[in-house]
Motif scaffolding. Structure first.
Motif, PDB file in Angstrom:
ATOM      1  N   MET A  13       0.865  -1.171   0.000  1.00 46.62           N
ATOM      2  CA  MET A  13       0.000   0.000   0.000  1.00 46.62           C
ATOM      3  C   MET A  13       0.908   1.229   0.000  1.00 46.62           C
ATOM      4  O   MET A  13       1.874   1.281   0.744  1.00 46.62           O
ATOM      5  N   ASN A  14       0.575   2.198  -0.813  1.00 46.03           N
ATOM      6  CA  ASN A  14       1.401   3.401  -0.888  1.00 46.03           C
ATOM      7  C   ASN A  14       0.957   4.417   0.167  1.00 46.03           C
ATOM      8  O   ASN A  14      -0.135   4.305   0.728  1.00 46.03           O
ATOM      9  N   PRO A  15       1.798   5.408   0.449  1.00 49.07           N
ATOM     10  CA  PRO A  15       1.454   6.387   1.488  1.00 49.07           C
ATOM     11  C   PRO A  15       0.141   7.129   1.237  1.00 49.07           C
ATOM     12  O   PRO A  15      -0.617   7.381   2.184  1.00 49.07           O
ATOM     13  N   ASP A  16      -0.172   7.477  -0.018  1.00 44.89           N
ATOM     14  CA  ASP A  16      -1.431   8.188  -0.295  1.00 44.89           C
ATOM     15  C   ASP A  16      -2.652   7.327   0.035  1.00 44.89           C
ATOM     16  O   ASP A  16      -3.630   7.806   0.616  1.00 44.89           O
ATOM     17  N   ALA A  17      -2.596   6.054  -0.336  1.00 43.79           N
ATOM     18  CA  ALA A  17      -3.705   5.145  -0.037  1.00 43.79           C
ATOM     19  C   ALA A  17      -3.824   4.932   1.470  1.00 43.79           C
ATOM     20  O   ALA A  17      -4.931   4.813   2.000  1.00 43.79           O
ATOM     21  N   VAL A  44     -17.486   7.196   2.014  1.00 41.32           N
ATOM     22  CA  VAL A  44     -16.103   7.529   2.369  1.00 41.32           C
ATOM     23  C   VAL A  44     -15.276   6.252   2.497  1.00 41.32           C
ATOM     24  O   VAL A  44     -14.157   6.167   1.983  1.00 41.32           O
ATOM     25  N   LEU A  45     -15.832   5.241   3.163  1.00 37.71           N
ATOM     26  CA  LEU A  45     -15.122   3.964   3.308  1.00 37.71           C
ATOM     27  C   LEU A  45     -14.919   3.296   1.950  1.00 37.71           C
ATOM     28  O   LEU A  45     -13.859   2.716   1.683  1.00 37.71           O
ATOM     29  N   ARG A  46     -15.913   3.397   1.088  1.00 40.93           N
ATOM     30  CA  ARG A  46     -15.832   2.833  -0.260  1.00 40.93           C
ATOM     31  C   ARG A  46     -14.736   3.524  -1.061  1.00 40.93           C
ATOM     32  O   ARG A  46     -13.937   2.881  -1.732  1.00 40.93           O
ATOM     33  N   ALA A  47     -14.684   4.849  -1.000  1.00 39.55           N
ATOM     34  CA  ALA A  47     -13.680   5.618  -1.748  1.00 39.55           C
ATOM     35  C   ALA A  47     -12.262   5.280  -1.291  1.00 39.55           C
ATOM     36  O   ALA A  47     -11.330   5.318  -2.092  1.00 39.55           O
ATOM     37  N   ALA A  48     -12.111   4.914  -0.026  1.00 38.03           N
ATOM     38  CA  ALA A  48     -10.800   4.536   0.507  1.00 38.03           C
ATOM     39  C   ALA A  48     -10.475   3.072   0.213  1.00 38.03           C
ATOM     40  O   ALA A  48      -9.385   2.606   0.539  1.00 38.03           O
ATOM     41  N   GLY A  49     -11.423   2.355  -0.370  1.00 39.34           N
ATOM     42  CA  GLY A  49     -11.193   0.951  -0.704  1.00 39.34           C
ATOM     43  C   GLY A  49     -11.335  -0.004   0.461  1.00 39.34           C
ATOM     44  O   GLY A  49     -10.938  -1.156   0.375  1.00 39.34           O
ATOM     45  N   LEU A  50     -11.918   0.460   1.562  1.00 41.00           N
ATOM     46  CA  LEU A  50     -12.035  -0.385   2.749  1.00 41.00           C
ATOM     47  C   LEU A  50     -13.282  -1.258   2.748  1.00 41.00           C
ATOM     48  O   LEU A  50     -13.335  -2.254   3.467  1.00 41.00           O
ATOM     49  N   VAL A  51     -14.296  -0.880   1.978  1.00 41.96           N
ATOM     50  CA  VAL A  51     -15.505  -1.685   1.877  1.00 41.96           C
ATOM     51  C   VAL A  51     -15.947  -1.756   0.420  1.00 41.96           C
ATOM     52  O   VAL A  51     -15.597  -0.905  -0.395  1.00 41.96           O
ATOM     53  N   TYR A 108      -5.597  -5.756   5.641  1.00 40.28           N
ATOM     54  CA  TYR A 108      -4.307  -6.348   5.976  1.00 40.28           C
ATOM     55  C   TYR A 108      -3.159  -5.599   5.311  1.00 40.28           C
ATOM     56  O   TYR A 108      -2.070  -5.487   5.882  1.00 40.28           O
ATOM     57  N   ALA A 109      -3.389  -5.025   4.127  1.00 37.69           N
ATOM     58  CA  ALA A 109      -2.351  -4.210   3.480  1.00 37.69           C
ATOM     59  C   ALA A 109      -2.072  -2.962   4.316  1.00 37.69           C
ATOM     60  O   ALA A 109      -0.911  -2.555   4.456  1.00 37.69           O
ATOM     61  N   LEU A 110      -3.117  -2.368   4.882  1.00 39.54           N
ATOM     62  CA  LEU A 110      -2.943  -1.203   5.740  1.00 39.54           C
ATOM     63  C   LEU A 110      -2.148  -1.580   6.987  1.00 39.54           C
ATOM     64  O   LEU A 110      -1.193  -0.888   7.360  1.00 39.54           O
ATOM     65  N   THR A 159       3.061  -1.541   9.963  1.00 39.18           N
ATOM     66  CA  THR A 159       3.965  -2.311  10.826  1.00 39.18           C
ATOM     67  C   THR A 159       5.192  -2.851  10.108  1.00 39.18           C
ATOM     68  O   THR A 159       5.973  -3.585  10.701  1.00 39.18           O
ATOM     69  N   GLU A 160       5.409  -2.475   8.845  1.00 38.85           N
ATOM     70  CA  GLU A 160       6.481  -3.090   8.082  1.00 38.85           C
ATOM     71  C   GLU A 160       7.866  -2.872   8.673  1.00 38.85           C
ATOM     72  O   GLU A 160       8.757  -3.674   8.457  1.00 38.85           O
ATOM     73  N   ASN A 161       8.079  -1.809   9.399  1.00 38.36           N
ATOM     74  CA  ASN A 161       9.387  -1.560   9.996  1.00 38.36           C
ATOM     75  C   ASN A 161       9.370  -1.739  11.509  1.00 38.36           C
ATOM     76  O   ASN A 161      10.263  -1.265  12.205  1.00 38.36           O
ATOM     77  N   CYS A 162       8.385  -2.451  12.002  1.00 43.06           N
ATOM     78  CA  CYS A 162       8.251  -2.668  13.431  1.00 43.06           C
ATOM     79  C   CYS A 162       9.480  -3.397  13.973  1.00 43.06           C
ATOM     80  O   CYS A 162      10.009  -4.313  13.341  1.00 43.06           O
TER      81      CYS A 162
END
Length: 122
Positions: A1-5, A55-62, A81-83, A88-91
């Protein structure tokens, strides 16, 4: 997932009703819920729920699907899960993390532990 998404998804979840709707859909699982059932659970007016779902649809969450006269709404688990992965990728600076909660461990999902000021959590 990119920072904008990621920013779009976090913005979409940064409202009490949208967060509640998304969590209800996650709890419902892959089958999702009819919009009417979701509205009853959240106890908010239909127009308000519709705006929040947009809003949730536009963000791709639903996503949703028409089933005759009913619209069924589902959480997009892949996007969720991508979010989580992006956040957490650098956790723990790449070190192997242990599950933060027993619930995360029993669900079979990786969940990074929260580092303490004195070092890694055992």
């Amino acid at each position: 997932m990119n920072p904008d998404a990621t920013v779009a998804a976090l913005h979409a979840l940064a409202h009490q009703h949208r967060l509640a709707a998304f969590r209800a859909l996650v709890r419902a699982g892959p089958g999702g819920l009819p919009v009417g059932h979701l509205r009853k659970r959240l106890e908010i007016p239909p127009a308000t729920l519709s705006a929040h779902l947009n809003v949730l649809r536009a963000a791709g969450l639903v996503g949703d699907e028409r089933e005759g006269r009913v619209i069924r709404v589902r959480a997009d688990f892949e996007r969720m899960y991508a979010l989580i992965e992006f956040l957490t990728e650098n956790c723990c600076e790449g070190a192997s993390c242990t599950p933060a909660t027993p619930a995360a461990a029993s669900a079979g999902r990786p969940s990074p532990s929260r580092p303490s000021p004195t070092g890694p959590v055992p």
